[in-house]
Design an enzyme around this catalytic site. Structure first.
Site, mmCIF file in Angstrom:
data_model
loop_
_atom_site.group_PDB
_atom_site.id
_atom_site.type_symbol
_atom_site.label_atom_id
_atom_site.label_comp_id
_atom_site.label_asym_id
_atom_site.label_seq_id
_atom_site.Cartn_x
_atom_site.Cartn_y
_atom_site.Cartn_z
ATOM 1 C CG ASN A 1 -0.287 0.136 2.523
ATOM 2 O OD1 ASN A 1 0.944 0.168 2.582
ATOM 3 N ND2 ASN A 1 -1.055 0.219 3.582
ATOM 4 N N GLY B 1 6.504 1.347 2.380
ATOM 5 C CA GLY B 1 7.290 0.854 1.246
ATOM 6 C C GLY B 1 7.419 1.948 0.190
ATOM 7 C CE1 TYR C 1 4.928 -4.243 14.417
ATOM 8 C CE2 TYR C 1 6.845 -4.237 15.850
ATOM 9 C CZ TYR C 1 6.273 -4.509 14.632
ATOM 10 O OH TYR C 1 7.033 -5.055 13.627
ATOM 11 C CG LEU D 1 7.796 -9.974 4.280
ATOM 12 C CD1 LEU D 1 7.454 -11.084 3.305
ATOM 13 C CD2 LEU D 1 9.156 -9.406 3.943
#
Ligand code: UDP
Length: 325
Positions: free
Chosen positions: A38, A42, A155, A82
């Site tokens: 998305n 990245g 997290y 990932l």
């Protein structure tokens, strides 16, 4: 090779730092790869060199898009999952996204991987050990978390739920899923934008800016080269004995963050000053950092015959060269 035996894979988070290195190696190994990302953390820059590769395709999309995920998973026989909200800084700033992406996203992947008989790698993190102060960590050591009022633990908890869910799919439905717990992974293409220390130090040193050590800098980490890490993942994925198992992946070369700053400064011939920033200023008030984090990689070595071992100096050099360009 028959069509049935052809290795076709969906890589989620494929435009990320680790995802893009994984795909480089998968294409070398003969996989056909479809990546989705998305582009939240990245970047297309990480995969632009692959765009003309005949066995690589890419979509901008989210793992929360269920129809898209079903269609992509049904077309492949492996899933390397990932995609996740990563980096302590991002997690503190966007806790809702972290929890949703990590938990709902993984549930969607596991559900359709099970429906279409895919082999699955689920990437997890050393964060799942929380503030357990044991060293080194073995896969079955306890997870120790702080209160829910401190968002950084969301997290760790969200990734622990991913692990529980993956193991449940293996146990109940015999899904061939393998969980990899990645420790600090570093190398070219990693940005310091989301708090990661090594790219931050290299950039600061190359620009002769102050190098920001959080806390007293005595906390230690072991940094593994991303190339070693992806090699380990690709060895594990085809091991039938690894199914339904959790593996630490990381280096055992330990260094304090203060020493790391000095090492990077020296290797960059930098005139930077090393400055110490209290955790409360660097993150949120009451932030708790891990004093140490080292993997026990015995299980990995037994399963695949090697563990990440590229030296830290070599890795720092690769990162310096990357940023110089
Ligand atoms: N850190 C630091 N300066 C920075 C960024 C991070 O001193 O500019 C510290 C951070 O507090 C932690 C260590 O470096 O103790 C590793 O941080 P990173 O975010 O890379 O990974 P973590 O181990 O926290 O997941």
């Amino acid at each position: 090779m028959s069509v049935k035996n052809e290795k076709t894979a969906l890589v989620t988070g494929g435009a990320g730092f680790i995802g893009s290195h994984l795909i480089d190696r998968m294409l070398e190994a003969g996989y056909t790869v479809h990546a989705i990302d998305n582009l939240s953390t990245g970047s297309l820059d990480n995969i632009k060199h692959l765009m003309d590769h005949p066995k690589f395709t890419f979509d901008v999309g989210t793992i929360l898009d269920e129809p898209l995920m079903e269609s992509l998973i049904s077309e492949n026989n492996y899933v390397f999952h990932l995609a996740a909200a990563v980096g302590v800084k991002l997690i503190i700033e966007k806790p809702v996204d972290t929890i949703k992406t990590n938990i709902l996203g993984s549930e969607i992947i596991l559900k359709y991987a099970n429906k279409y008989n895919n082999r699955v790698i689920i990437t997890s993190t050393s964060e799942v050990y929380g503030k357990n102060d044991k060293t080194p960590f073995k896969e079955d050591d306890d997870s120790v978390y702080g209160p829910t009022t401190k968002s950084r633990w969301s997290y760790a908890c969200s990734k622990a739920i991913d692990e529980f869910l993956s193991l449940a799919y293996h146990h109940e439905k015999k899904l061939p899923v393998i969980i990899v717990r990645l420790f600090n992974t570093v190398g070219p293409r990693q940005t310091g934008q989301y708090g990661m220390v090594l790219p931050t130090f290299v950039k600061q040193a190359l620009l002769n800016h102050d190098m920001t050590v959080f806390g007293d800098g005595k906390q230690t980490r072991c940094f593994a080269n991303v190339k070693d890490v992806v090699k380990s993942i690709l060895k594990l994925v085809d091991s039938s004995k690894a199914e339904g198992q959790v593996f630490n992946i990381g280096s055992q070369e330990r260094i304090s963050i203060e020493k790391l700053a000095e090492k990077v400064r020296k290797m960059c011939n930098s005139k930077s000053k090393i400055v110490y920033i209290p955790y409360d200023d660097a993150f949120e008030s009451g932030f708790e950092d891990m004093a140490q984090r080292m993997p026990d990689t015995t299980k990995l070595k037994k399963a695949i015959g090697f563990v990440p071992e590229c030296s830290l100096s070599e890795t720092i050099n690769e990162i310096i060269e990357y940023y110089k360009q």
